[in-house]
Design a protein around this motif. Structure first.
Motif, PDB file in Angstrom:
ATOM      1  N   PHE A  43       0.835  -1.201   0.000  1.00 23.45           N
ATOM      2  CA  PHE A  43       0.000   0.000   0.000  1.00 23.45           C
ATOM      3  C   PHE A  43       0.870   1.251   0.000  1.00 23.45           C
ATOM      4  CE2 PHE A  43      -2.217   3.342   2.391  1.00 23.45           C
ATOM      5  CZ  PHE A  43      -3.296   3.532   1.546  1.00 23.45           C
ATOM      6  N   GLU A  44       1.933   1.245   0.809  1.00 26.02           N
ATOM      7  CA  GLU A  44       2.839   2.392   0.856  1.00 26.02           C
ATOM      8  C   GLU A  44       3.524   2.593  -0.487  1.00 26.02           C
ATOM      9  OE1 GLU A  44       5.628   2.153   4.061  1.00 26.02           O
ATOM     10  OE2 GLU A  44       4.066   1.726   5.522  1.00 26.02           O
ATOM     11  N   THR A  45       3.881   1.509  -1.148  1.00 24.25           N
ATOM     12  CA  THR A  45       4.528   1.603  -2.450  1.00 24.25           C
ATOM     13  C   THR A  45       3.602   2.249  -3.466  1.00 24.25           C
ATOM     14  OG1 THR A  45       5.823  -0.372  -1.977  1.00 24.25           O
ATOM     15  CG2 THR A  45       5.632   0.269  -4.287  1.00 24.25           C
ATOM     16  N   LYS A  46       2.340   1.842  -3.476  1.00 25.06           N
ATOM     17  CA  LYS A  46       1.379   2.441  -4.403  1.00 25.06           C
ATOM     18  C   LYS A  46       1.168   3.918  -4.094  1.00 25.06           C
ATOM     19  CE  LYS A  46      -1.111  -1.756  -5.552  1.00 25.06           C
ATOM     20  NZ  LYS A  46      -2.374  -2.477  -5.561  1.00 25.06           N
ATOM     21  N   ALA A  47       1.098   4.270  -2.814  1.00 21.12           N
ATOM     22  CA  ALA A  47       0.913   5.666  -2.434  1.00 21.12           C
ATOM     23  C   ALA A  47       2.115   6.504  -2.857  1.00 21.12           C
ATOM     24  CB  ALA A  47       0.686   5.782  -0.930  1.00 21.12           C
ATOM     25  N   LEU A  48       3.308   5.975  -2.662  1.00 26.20           N
ATOM     26  CA  LEU A  48       4.513   6.701  -3.064  1.00 26.20           C
ATOM     27  C   LEU A  48       4.601   6.837  -4.584  1.00 26.20           C
ATOM     28  CD1 LEU A  48       7.126   5.254  -0.557  1.00 26.20           C
ATOM     29  CD2 LEU A  48       6.156   7.547  -0.581  1.00 26.20           C
ATOM     30  N   GLN A  49       4.207   5.811  -5.312  1.00 24.56           N
ATOM     31  CA  GLN A  49       4.212   5.898  -6.773  1.00 24.56           C
ATOM     32  C   GLN A  49       3.238   6.960  -7.250  1.00 24.56           C
ATOM     33  OE1 GLN A  49       3.366   1.855  -7.918  1.00 24.56           O
ATOM     34  NE2 GLN A  49       5.538   1.294  -8.027  1.00 24.56           N
ATOM     35  N   SER A  50       2.086   7.035  -6.618  1.00 28.18           N
ATOM     36  CA  SER A  50       1.104   8.060  -6.968  1.00 28.18           C
ATOM     37  C   SER A  50       1.649   9.455  -6.690  1.00 28.18           C
ATOM     38  CB  SER A  50      -0.187   7.824  -6.177  1.00 28.18           C
ATOM     39  OG  SER A  50      -1.067   8.886  -6.349  1.00 28.18           O
ATOM     40  N   GLU A  51       2.298   9.608  -5.556  1.00 28.72           N
ATOM     41  CA  GLU A  51       2.864  10.908  -5.200  1.00 28.72           C
ATOM     42  C   GLU A  51       3.976  11.324  -6.162  1.00 28.72           C
ATOM     43  OE1 GLU A  51       4.841  13.190  -1.366  1.00 28.72           O
ATOM     44  OE2 GLU A  51       4.075  11.163  -1.152  1.00 28.72           O
ATOM     45  N   VAL A  52       4.810  10.377  -6.558  1.00 28.50           N
ATOM     46  CA  VAL A  52       5.880  10.670  -7.511  1.00 28.50           C
ATOM     47  C   VAL A  52       5.283  11.089  -8.854  1.00 28.50           C
ATOM     48  CG1 VAL A  52       7.738   9.600  -8.862  1.00 28.50           C
ATOM     49  CG2 VAL A  52       7.624   9.259  -6.400  1.00 28.50           C
ATOM     50  N   LYS A  53       4.220  10.428  -9.272  1.00 27.24           N
ATOM     51  CA  LYS A  53       3.570  10.779 -10.535  1.00 27.24           C
ATOM     52  C   LYS A  53       3.039  12.206 -10.486  1.00 27.24           C
ATOM     53  CE  LYS A  53      -0.072   9.314 -13.680  1.00 27.24           C
ATOM     54  NZ  LYS A  53      -1.176   8.386 -13.914  1.00 27.24           N
ATOM     55  N   LYS A  54       2.389  12.575  -9.381  1.00 33.28           N
ATOM     56  CA  LYS A  54       1.870  13.943  -9.239  1.00 33.28           C
ATOM     57  C   LYS A  54       2.999  14.968  -9.247  1.00 33.28           C
ATOM     58  CE  LYS A  54      -2.205  12.631  -6.594  1.00 33.28           C
ATOM     59  NZ  LYS A  54      -2.866  12.679  -5.273  1.00 33.28           N
ATOM     60  N   LEU A  55       4.089  14.652  -8.550  1.00 32.33           N
ATOM     61  CA  LEU A  55       5.216  15.584  -8.513  1.00 32.33           C
ATOM     62  C   LEU A  55       5.862  15.728  -9.887  1.00 32.33           C
ATOM     63  CD1 LEU A  55       6.847  14.607  -5.106  1.00 32.33           C
ATOM     64  CD2 LEU A  55       5.582  16.686  -5.647  1.00 32.33           C
ATOM     65  N   ASN A  56       5.941  14.640 -10.642  1.00 34.41           N
ATOM     66  CA  ASN A  56       6.487  14.724 -11.998  1.00 34.41           C
ATOM     67  C   ASN A  56       5.620  15.604 -12.890  1.00 34.41           C
ATOM     68  OD1 ASN A  56       8.802  13.219 -11.630  1.00 34.41           O
ATOM     69  ND2 ASN A  56       7.806  11.281 -12.143  1.00 34.41           N
ATOM     70  N   GLU A  57       4.301  15.504 -12.733  1.00 35.13           N
ATOM     71  CA  GLU A  57       3.397  16.361 -13.502  1.00 35.13           C
ATOM     72  C   GLU A  57       3.599  17.826 -13.134  1.00 35.13           C
ATOM     73  OE1 GLU A  57      -0.483  14.827 -12.678  1.00 35.13           O
ATOM     74  OE2 GLU A  57      -0.194  13.043 -13.921  1.00 35.13           O
ATOM     75  N   ARG A  58       3.753  18.107 -11.859  1.00 29.51           N
ATOM     76  CA  ARG A  58       3.978  19.488 -11.422  1.00 29.51           C
ATOM     77  C   ARG A  58       5.297  20.022 -11.958  1.00 29.51           C
ATOM     78  NH1 ARG A  58       2.766  20.480  -5.244  1.00 29.51           N
ATOM     79  NH2 ARG A  58       3.025  22.592  -6.003  1.00 29.51           N
ATOM     80  N   ILE A  59       6.339  19.191 -11.955  1.00 28.35           N
ATOM     81  CA  ILE A  59       7.628  19.616 -12.484  1.00 28.35           C
ATOM     82  C   ILE A  59       7.524  19.908 -13.974  1.00 28.35           C
ATOM     83  CG2 ILE A  59       9.966  18.811 -13.016  1.00 28.35           C
ATOM     84  CD1 ILE A  59       9.923  17.399 -10.289  1.00 28.35           C
ATOM     85  N   ALA A  60       6.781  19.076 -14.693  1.00 27.10           N
ATOM     86  CA  ALA A  60       6.608  19.305 -16.130  1.00 27.10           C
ATOM     87  C   ALA A  60       5.917  20.647 -16.385  1.00 27.10           C
ATOM     88  CB  ALA A  60       5.817  18.160 -16.752  1.00 27.10           C
ATOM     89  N   VAL A  61       4.914  20.956 -15.589  1.00 27.38           N
ATOM     90  CA  VAL A  61       4.217  22.237 -15.740  1.00 27.38           C
ATOM     91  C   VAL A  61       5.161  23.387 -15.428  1.00 27.38           C
ATOM     92  CG1 VAL A  61       2.379  23.689 -14.778  1.00 27.38           C
ATOM     93  CG2 VAL A  61       1.922  21.303 -15.319  1.00 27.38           C
TER      94      VAL A  61
END
Length: 85
Positions: A43-61
């Motif tokens: 569960f923690e791994t999935k949550a961290l993967q989701s957070e990394v995805k959101k942060l990557n989107e923010r960095i792209a913007v």
């Protein structure tokens, strides 16, 4: 002397079992060491993967905003739009 050897072996066995339990190491029916799978860590791994995805989107913007050649007024407006999200 025999009692001392039995006592030492017993204590070593208890300490070994305690160490394995702390580190999530289980034994199968043949006595082989097997790492346990913890559902909480999945569960923690999935949550961290989701957070990394959101942060990557923010960095792209942010990269897009910084690298675009636009006027300062339009840049300020876009930054305010991003803050309101």
């Amino acid at each position: 002397m025999v009692i001392g050897i039995v006592l030492i072996v017993s204590i070593a066995s208890v300490l070994r079992s305690r160490y394995r339990a702390q580190h999530g190491i289980l034994e199968d029916k043949d006595g082989n060491a097997v790492a346990s799978t913890n559902p909480e860590s999945a569960f923690e791994t999935k949550a961290l993967q989701s957070e990394v995805k959101k942060l990557n989107e923010r960095i792209a913007v942010l990269e897009r905003v910084i690298t675009d050649d636009r006027g300062s007024r339009e840049l300020a407006r876009e930054i305010e739009d991003l803050r309101s999200r």
